[in-house]
Scaffold this motif. Structure first.
Motif, PDB file in Angstrom:
ATOM      1  N   LYS A  25       1.779  -4.882   5.346  1.00 52.71           N
ATOM      2  CA  LYS A  25       1.579  -4.130   4.104  1.00 52.71           C
ATOM      3  C   LYS A  25       0.098  -3.844   3.903  1.00 52.71           C
ATOM      4  O   LYS A  25      -0.745  -4.708   4.136  1.00 52.71           O
ATOM      5  CB  LYS A  25       2.089  -4.933   2.903  1.00 52.71           C
ATOM      6  N   ARG A  32       3.115  -0.393   6.089  1.00 55.36           N
ATOM      7  CA  ARG A  32       3.597   0.369   4.935  1.00 55.36           C
ATOM      8  C   ARG A  32       2.601   0.248   3.793  1.00 55.36           C
ATOM      9  O   ARG A  32       1.972  -0.791   3.617  1.00 55.36           O
ATOM     10  CB  ARG A  32       4.964  -0.129   4.498  1.00 55.36           C
ATOM     11  N   ASP A  33       2.488   1.331   3.018  1.00 55.28           N
ATOM     12  CA  ASP A  33       1.603   1.298   1.854  1.00 55.28           C
ATOM     13  C   ASP A  33       2.351   0.720   0.656  1.00 55.28           C
ATOM     14  O   ASP A  33       3.506   0.295   0.778  1.00 55.28           O
ATOM     15  CB  ASP A  33       1.013   2.684   1.566  1.00 55.28           C
ATOM     16  N   ASN A  65       3.756   2.107  -1.718  1.00 57.21           N
ATOM     17  CA  ASN A  65       4.972   2.873  -2.023  1.00 57.21           C
ATOM     18  C   ASN A  65       6.026   2.739  -0.924  1.00 57.21           C
ATOM     19  O   ASN A  65       6.994   3.488  -0.902  1.00 57.21           O
ATOM     20  CB  ASN A  65       4.628   4.349  -2.241  1.00 57.21           C
ATOM     21  N   LYS A  66       5.783   1.831   0.016  1.00 59.44           N
ATOM     22  CA  LYS A  66       6.676   1.531   1.136  1.00 59.44           C
ATOM     23  C   LYS A  66       6.767   2.664   2.156  1.00 59.44           C
ATOM     24  O   LYS A  66       7.697   2.726   2.947  1.00 59.44           O
ATOM     25  CB  LYS A  66       8.063   1.117   0.647  1.00 59.44           C
ATOM     26  N   LYS A  67       5.775   3.558   2.138  1.00 58.57           N
ATOM     27  CA  LYS A  67       5.709   4.643   3.116  1.00 58.57           C
ATOM     28  C   LYS A  67       5.101   4.097   4.403  1.00 58.57           C
ATOM     29  O   LYS A  67       4.072   3.425   4.385  1.00 58.57           O
ATOM     30  CB  LYS A  67       4.848   5.786   2.577  1.00 58.57           C
ATOM     31  N   LEU A  68       5.754   4.396   5.518  1.00 60.02           N
ATOM     32  CA  LEU A  68       5.253   3.987   6.822  1.00 60.02           C
ATOM     33  C   LEU A  68       4.000   4.798   7.147  1.00 60.02           C
ATOM     34  O   LEU A  68       4.006   6.025   7.044  1.00 60.02           O
ATOM     35  CB  LEU A  68       6.329   4.219   7.887  1.00 60.02           C
ATOM     36  N   LEU A  69       2.914   4.110   7.505  1.00 57.10           N
ATOM     37  CA  LEU A  69       1.650   4.782   7.790  1.00 57.10           C
ATOM     38  C   LEU A  69       1.418   4.895   9.296  1.00 57.10           C
ATOM     39  O   LEU A  69       1.599   3.927  10.034  1.00 57.10           O
ATOM     40  CB  LEU A  69       0.478   4.022   7.169  1.00 57.10           C
ATOM     41  N   SER A  70       0.987   6.065   9.712  1.00 56.70           N
ATOM     42  CA  SER A  70       0.614   6.281  11.109  1.00 56.70           C
ATOM     43  C   SER A  70      -0.816   5.783  11.321  1.00 56.70           C
ATOM     44  O   SER A  70      -1.535   5.469  10.363  1.00 56.70           O
ATOM     45  CB  SER A  70       0.681   7.775  11.440  1.00 56.70           C
ATOM     46  N   GLU A  84      -3.129   8.098   9.410  1.00 54.50           N
ATOM     47  CA  GLU A  84      -3.115   7.880   7.958  1.00 54.50           C
ATOM     48  C   GLU A  84      -3.886   6.613   7.584  1.00 54.50           C
ATOM     49  O   GLU A  84      -4.643   6.605   6.611  1.00 54.50           O
ATOM     50  CB  GLU A  84      -1.676   7.805   7.445  1.00 54.50           C
TER      51      GLU A  84
END
Length: 177
Positions: free
Chosen positions: A12, A61-62, A64-69, A72
């Motif tokens: 995270k 993940r950030d 907001n639970k978005k998977l980060l490349s 990113e």
């Protein structure tokens, strides 16, 4: 029969660091000398996180639970650390050469570097300060780093990153004549 690939470790993004709560992940990364171990989590610096994302060891993940490349994460981290690019290139090069690389913040350096032959060492042998070939540096700044390294009984390595992303290392120290 092929060995089953290890699962990606969930991570995270938390303000200015990356956090691992997964017990198996903590164990795997700590065994390889990544991050700083806390009571119930492992924290990674941005350069460590970038390296591990690039190797597909962690999935980040950030909030907001978005998977980060990788890209990113790099964009987020570069807004916090203006030297991120050259630090990452030096870190990646040293890790790929088999060294254990830890933060050198308390010594005013970018990294502490441990010998490849003995990863269980308590004390690092080297401090690494990273510079860009494109940005001039005062000799007085370098002599200050040499003094600090000498005072804590470490050798100073200057890492110069060129425009192509290649890294050249120089061992700096006192010479008694």
């Amino acid at each position: 029969m092929m060995a089953k690939p290890k699962k990606t470790i969930p991570a995270k993004l938390s303000d200015e660091r990356i956090v691992i709560y997964d017990k198996d992940g903590i164990s795997r990364l700590n065994e390889k000398r990544y991050g700083e171990l806390h009571e119930n989590f492992l924290s990674l610096s941005f350069v460590e996180g970038l390296y591990l994302v690039s190797k597909n060891w962690i999935s980040l993940r950030d909030k907001n639970k978005k998977l980060l490349s990788f890209e990113e994460l790099f964009d987020v981290a570069q807004n916090i650390d203006r030297k991120l690019c050259i630090r990452y290139l030096a870190y990646k090069d040293l890790r790929n050469r088999g060294y254990t690389v830890r933060t050198g913040l308390k010594y005013g350096s970018d990294f502490r570097l441990y010998e490849r032959s003995n990863i269980d060492e308590i004390h690092s042998r080297y401090l690494v300060k990273v510079f860009s070939e494109e940005i001039p540096c005062e000799i007085s700044e370098i002599t200050g780093f040499v003094r600090v390294a000498h005072s804590v009984r470490k050798e100073l390595i200057i890492a110069i990153v060129d425009a192509d992303g290649s890294v050249v290392y120089y061992n700096m120290g006192y010479l008694k004549l």
